[in-house]
Design a protein around this motif. Structure first.
Motif, PDB file in Angstrom:
ATOM      1  N   ILE A 137       0.840  -1.206   0.000  1.00 56.54           N
ATOM      2  CA  ILE A 137       0.000   0.000   0.000  1.00 56.54           C
ATOM      3  C   ILE A 137       0.878   1.260   0.000  1.00 56.54           C
ATOM      4  O   ILE A 137       0.632   2.211  -0.738  1.00 56.54           O
ATOM      5  N   GLY A 138       1.939   1.223   0.823  1.00 58.73           N
ATOM      6  CA  GLY A 138       2.843   2.367   0.910  1.00 58.73           C
ATOM      7  C   GLY A 138       3.486   2.687  -0.434  1.00 58.73           C
ATOM      8  O   GLY A 138       3.687   3.856  -0.776  1.00 58.73           O
ATOM      9  N   ILE A 139       3.795   1.649  -1.218  1.00 60.32           N
ATOM     10  CA  ILE A 139       4.425   1.871  -2.518  1.00 60.32           C
ATOM     11  C   ILE A 139       3.383   2.290  -3.557  1.00 60.32           C
ATOM     12  O   ILE A 139       3.577   3.227  -4.316  1.00 60.32           O
ATOM     13  N   GLU A 140       2.241   1.607  -3.539  1.00 62.36           N
ATOM     14  CA  GLU A 140       1.197   1.956  -4.517  1.00 62.36           C
ATOM     15  C   GLU A 140       0.707   3.388  -4.316  1.00 62.36           C
ATOM     16  O   GLU A 140       0.271   4.039  -5.269  1.00 62.36           O
ATOM     17  N   HIS A 141       0.769   3.871  -3.084  1.00 58.49           N
ATOM     18  CA  HIS A 141       0.301   5.244  -2.803  1.00 58.49           C
ATOM     19  C   HIS A 141       1.450   6.145  -2.393  1.00 58.49           C
ATOM     20  O   HIS A 141       1.276   7.080  -1.618  1.00 58.49           O
ATOM     21  N   TYR A 142       2.609   5.841  -2.968  1.00 57.11           N
ATOM     22  CA  TYR A 142       3.830   6.577  -2.620  1.00 57.11           C
ATOM     23  C   TYR A 142       3.680   8.078  -2.835  1.00 57.11           C
ATOM     24  O   TYR A 142       3.979   8.878  -1.948  1.00 57.11           O
ATOM     25  N   GLU A 143       3.191   8.455  -4.010  1.00 57.16           N
ATOM     26  CA  GLU A 143       3.043   9.887  -4.309  1.00 57.16           C
ATOM     27  C   GLU A 143       2.034  10.533  -3.360  1.00 57.16           C
ATOM     28  O   GLU A 143       2.261  11.623  -2.836  1.00 57.16           O
ATOM     29  N   ASP A 144       0.914   9.842  -3.159  1.00 56.15           N
ATOM     30  CA  ASP A 144      -0.126  10.372  -2.267  1.00 56.15           C
ATOM     31  C   ASP A 144       0.438  10.644  -0.880  1.00 56.15           C
ATOM     32  O   ASP A 144       0.318  11.743  -0.349  1.00 56.15           O
ATOM     33  N   PHE A 145       1.044   9.598  -0.302  1.00 52.41           N
ATOM     34  CA  PHE A 145       1.474   9.714   1.093  1.00 52.41           C
ATOM     35  C   PHE A 145       2.642  10.691   1.271  1.00 52.41           C
ATOM     36  O   PHE A 145       2.890  11.159   2.374  1.00 52.41           O
ATOM     37  N   ASN A 146       3.368  10.960   0.194  1.00 52.70           N
ATOM     38  CA  ASN A 146       4.486  11.886   0.324  1.00 52.70           C
ATOM     39  C   ASN A 146       4.155  13.289  -0.161  1.00 52.70           C
ATOM     40  O   ASN A 146       5.044  14.122  -0.327  1.00 52.70           O
ATOM     41  N   SER A 147       2.868  13.540  -0.428  1.00 48.85           N
ATOM     42  CA  SER A 147       2.535  14.914  -0.803  1.00 48.85           C
ATOM     43  C   SER A 147       1.821  15.593   0.360  1.00 48.85           C
ATOM     44  O   SER A 147       1.174  14.945   1.179  1.00 48.85           O
ATOM     45  N   ARG A 148       1.993  16.876   0.447  1.00 44.33           N
ATOM     46  CA  ARG A 148       1.411  17.635   1.552  1.00 44.33           C
ATOM     47  C   ARG A 148      -0.091  17.813   1.322  1.00 44.33           C
ATOM     48  O   ARG A 148      -0.560  17.904   0.198  1.00 44.33           O
ATOM     49  N   ILE A 149      -0.828  17.861   2.413  1.00 43.90           N
ATOM     50  CA  ILE A 149      -2.282  18.001   2.336  1.00 43.90           C
ATOM     51  C   ILE A 149      -2.649  19.461   2.611  1.00 43.90           C
ATOM     52  O   ILE A 149      -2.307  19.984   3.670  1.00 43.90           O
ATOM     53  N   PRO A 150      -3.339  20.112   1.667  1.00 45.55           N
ATOM     54  CA  PRO A 150      -3.729  21.502   1.917  1.00 45.55           C
ATOM     55  C   PRO A 150      -4.638  21.599   3.142  1.00 45.55           C
ATOM     56  O   PRO A 150      -5.436  20.695   3.402  1.00 45.55           O
ATOM     57  N   ARG A 151      -4.496  22.690   3.858  1.00 49.13           N
ATOM     58  CA  ARG A 151      -5.237  22.909   5.096  1.00 49.13           C
ATOM     59  C   ARG A 151      -6.749  22.672   4.944  1.00 49.13           C
ATOM     60  O   ARG A 151      -7.385  22.047   5.785  1.00 49.13           O
ATOM     61  N   ALA A 152      -7.309  23.173   3.837  1.00 47.73           N
ATOM     62  CA  ALA A 152      -8.763  23.031   3.636  1.00 47.73           C
ATOM     63  C   ALA A 152      -9.149  21.559   3.513  1.00 47.73           C
ATOM     64  O   ALA A 152     -10.229  21.147   3.947  1.00 47.73           O
ATOM     65  N   GLU A 153      -8.262  20.763   2.905  1.00 49.95           N
ATOM     66  CA  GLU A 153      -8.585  19.340   2.773  1.00 49.95           C
ATOM     67  C   GLU A 153      -8.455  18.618   4.109  1.00 49.95           C
ATOM     68  O   GLU A 153      -9.243  17.719   4.421  1.00 49.95           O
ATOM     69  N   VAL A 154      -7.482  19.019   4.915  1.00 52.82           N
ATOM     70  CA  VAL A 154      -7.355  18.442   6.264  1.00 52.82           C
ATOM     71  C   VAL A 154      -8.690  18.644   6.993  1.00 52.82           C
ATOM     72  O   VAL A 154      -9.219  17.726   7.628  1.00 52.82           O
ATOM     73  N   GLU A 155      -9.233  19.853   6.871  1.00 48.37           N
ATOM     74  CA  GLU A 155     -10.516  20.160   7.531  1.00 48.37           C
ATOM     75  C   GLU A 155     -11.628  19.241   7.050  1.00 48.37           C
ATOM     76  O   GLU A 155     -12.460  18.789   7.836  1.00 48.37           O
ATOM     77  N   GLN A 156     -11.655  18.969   5.749  1.00 42.16           N
ATOM     78  CA  GLN A 156     -12.713  18.098   5.215  1.00 42.16           C
ATOM     79  C   GLN A 156     -12.619  16.676   5.761  1.00 42.16           C
ATOM     80  O   GLN A 156     -13.631  16.062   6.072  1.00 42.16           O
ATOM     81  N   HIS A 157     -11.388  16.176   5.877  1.00 42.83           N
ATOM     82  CA  HIS A 157     -11.222  14.832   6.445  1.00 42.83           C
ATOM     83  C   HIS A 157     -11.676  14.818   7.906  1.00 42.83           C
ATOM     84  O   HIS A 157     -12.362  13.898   8.344  1.00 42.83           O
ATOM     85  N   GLY A 158     -11.290  15.857   8.638  1.00 40.59           N
ATOM     86  CA  GLY A 158     -11.703  15.964  10.041  1.00 40.59           C
ATOM     87  C   GLY A 158     -13.223  16.011  10.155  1.00 40.59           C
ATOM     88  O   GLY A 158     -13.813  15.368  11.036  1.00 40.59           O
ATOM     89  N   ALA A 159     -13.856  16.729   9.244  1.00 42.45           N
ATOM     90  CA  ALA A 159     -15.313  16.859   9.280  1.00 42.45           C
ATOM     91  C   ALA A 159     -16.004  15.527   8.985  1.00 42.45           C
ATOM     92  O   ALA A 159     -17.045  15.204   9.574  1.00 42.45           O
ATOM     93  N   MET A 160     -15.424  14.746   8.083  1.00 47.54           N
ATOM     94  CA  MET A 160     -15.990  13.421   7.778  1.00 47.54           C
ATOM     95  C   MET A 160     -16.010  12.554   9.039  1.00 47.54           C
ATOM     96  O   MET A 160     -16.995  11.870   9.336  1.00 47.54           O
ATOM     97  N   VAL A 161     -14.899  12.580   9.764  1.00 53.05           N
ATOM     98  CA  VAL A 161     -14.805  11.786  10.991  1.00 53.05           C
ATOM     99  C   VAL A 161     -15.827  12.295  12.002  1.00 53.05           C
ATOM    100  O   VAL A 161     -16.574  11.521  12.608  1.00 53.05           O
ATOM    101  N   GLN A 162     -15.879  13.617  12.153  1.00 53.69           N
ATOM    102  CA  GLN A 162     -16.773  14.192  13.144  1.00 53.69           C
ATOM    103  C   GLN A 162     -18.246  13.889  12.829  1.00 53.69           C
ATOM    104  O   GLN A 162     -19.006  13.487  13.716  1.00 53.69           O
ATOM    105  N   GLN A 163     -18.642  14.037  11.571  1.00 53.53           N
ATOM    106  CA  GLN A 163     -20.043  13.779  11.204  1.00 53.53           C
ATOM    107  C   GLN A 163     -20.440  12.346  11.512  1.00 53.53           C
ATOM    108  O   GLN A 163     -21.494  12.089  12.092  1.00 53.53           O
TER     109      GLN A 163
END
Ligand code: DCP
Ligand code: MG
Ligand code: MN
Length: 338
Positions: A137-163
């Motif tokens: 999984i780490g290799i298949e999603h290498y680019e994903d996991f090594n790219s920075r997450i914009p602040r607004a997207e961090v908020e969206q993930h947090g909101a999904m968990v909270q909802q």
């Protein structure tokens, strides 16, 4: 308001700091923690210095800069480069090692093993190496996991968990910690602290691990489970999440925090790691001990500083009270960068 954020450097020593950061990143990949600390301290000094530092002597006169770093600072100031860094970049196996070490979950040992086995690319690892499910999984999603997450997207993930959590029980609270809480423009992962008033770890575990996680997995939001621990000193779930309609997988941590420990957990999971280290050190100079569960006093230590007793809890619940008990002025999360 994006000051104090890693990567946003200006000022007279900006170029020097950029090069030192690259060198520190290089040492980060070789696991040389001691060196990284020296680099980070020197960078902090340069960041706060109002004029350009051009010579070894000038650098040595400043706090937190030793002989070897002073020489490097002079080299960067006079040549705009650092030969040691150029060499590191030019060494093919070093580069490969760095690439492999950025696979989520692979450390120095695993990456070296892959290099020694003669693998030359990530694709080759996928085809030929003997991989665990998570390494794949780490290799298949290498680019994903090594790219920075914009602040607004961090908020969206947090909101999904909270909802999802609020549908199970509206008294649960979700606070996004880590670099996000420090005000960073981008984050490496999403650190969700999950708590509930007057609730201990057993109940949090049941709700989060047995209800929330399966529910969010079924909804297609949690896409991989990478690691989880259920210990007395904290339960956590590490995995990956993906927003509806998007393709990028993000690293997400669910950190289960009993209400009595929320203050200490907020300090720990807000960081940064260097700030945490300095707070722990400060506690120990005052005969106390700080960890992610609380601030303790009267913890007896033996000759080799080994712990003889847990000590008495001074404060765990309230972040500000922990600062106060330590005699440290309150610092807003945005300023907890060392
Ligand atoms: N932490 C720590 N020591 C460690 C790892 C983590 O003190 N070895 C604490 C401080 C971190 C927090 O946990 O700020 C969250 O860890 P992360 O690895 O998620 O780091 P950050 O959120 O700070 O940065 P990033 O944006 O890379 O996720
Ligand atoms: Mg983080
Ligand atoms: Mn994290």
């Amino acid at each position: 308001m994006q000051k104090h954020t890693a990567g946003t450097t200006d000022g007279p020593n900006a170029h020097t700091i950029t090069i030192l950061q690259q060198m520190a990143d290089y040492y980060g990949q070789t696991g040389d923690e001691w060196r990284i600390r020296a680099y980070r301290k020197a960078m902090a000094t340069l960041r706060n210095h109002p004029t350009k530092v051009s010579t070894k002597e000038e650098a040595l006169a400043l706090p937190q800069i030793g002989e070897r770093l002073a020489i490097k600072i002079e080299e960067i100031a006079t040549t705009s480069r650092l030969r040691r860094l150029d060499n590191a970049k030019a060494e093919p196996n070093d580069q490969l090692l760095q690439t492999f070490m950025q696979v989520y979950g692979a450390g120095m040992a695993k990456a070296s093993e892959w290099v020694a086995q003669g693998h030359k690319t990530l694709d080759e690892l996928l085809e030929k190496a003997d991989l665990t499910v998570n390494q794949r999984i780490g290799i298949e999603h290498y680019e994903d996991f090594n790219s920075r997450i914009p602040r607004a997207e961090v908020e969206q993930h947090g909101a999904m968990v909270q909802q999802a959590l609020h549908k199970i029980d509206p008294t649960f609270e979700v606070i996004v910690g880590g670099s996000y809480r420090r005000g960073a423009a981008t984050s490496g992962d999403i650190d969700c602290l999950i708590t509930r008033p007057d609730t201990g770890s057993a109940h949090l575990r049941v709700i989060v691990l047995e209800q929330l996680v399966p529910k969010l997995a079924a909804a297609g939001f949690l896409v991989a489970a990478l690691a989880s621990t259920n210990k007395d000193d904290g339960s956590k779930w590490h995995g990956a999440s993906c927003l509806p309609g998007r393709k990028t997988w993000r690293r997400i941590d669910l950190l289960l925090v009993p209400s009595d420990e929320m203050g200490a957990a907020l300090i720990y999971f807000t960081g940064n790691d260097i700030f945490n280290r300095s707070m722990r050190l400060l506690a120990s100079t005052k005969g106390m001990r700080l960890n992610q569960r609380g601030l303790y006093k009267e913890c007896l230590r033996g000759y080799r500083r080994e712990k003889l007793s847990e000590g008495t809890l001074v404060e765990g619940k309230n972040e500000k009270k922990i600062f106060a008990a330590l005699g440290v002025p309150w610092r807003i999360p945005e300023h907890r960068i060392c």
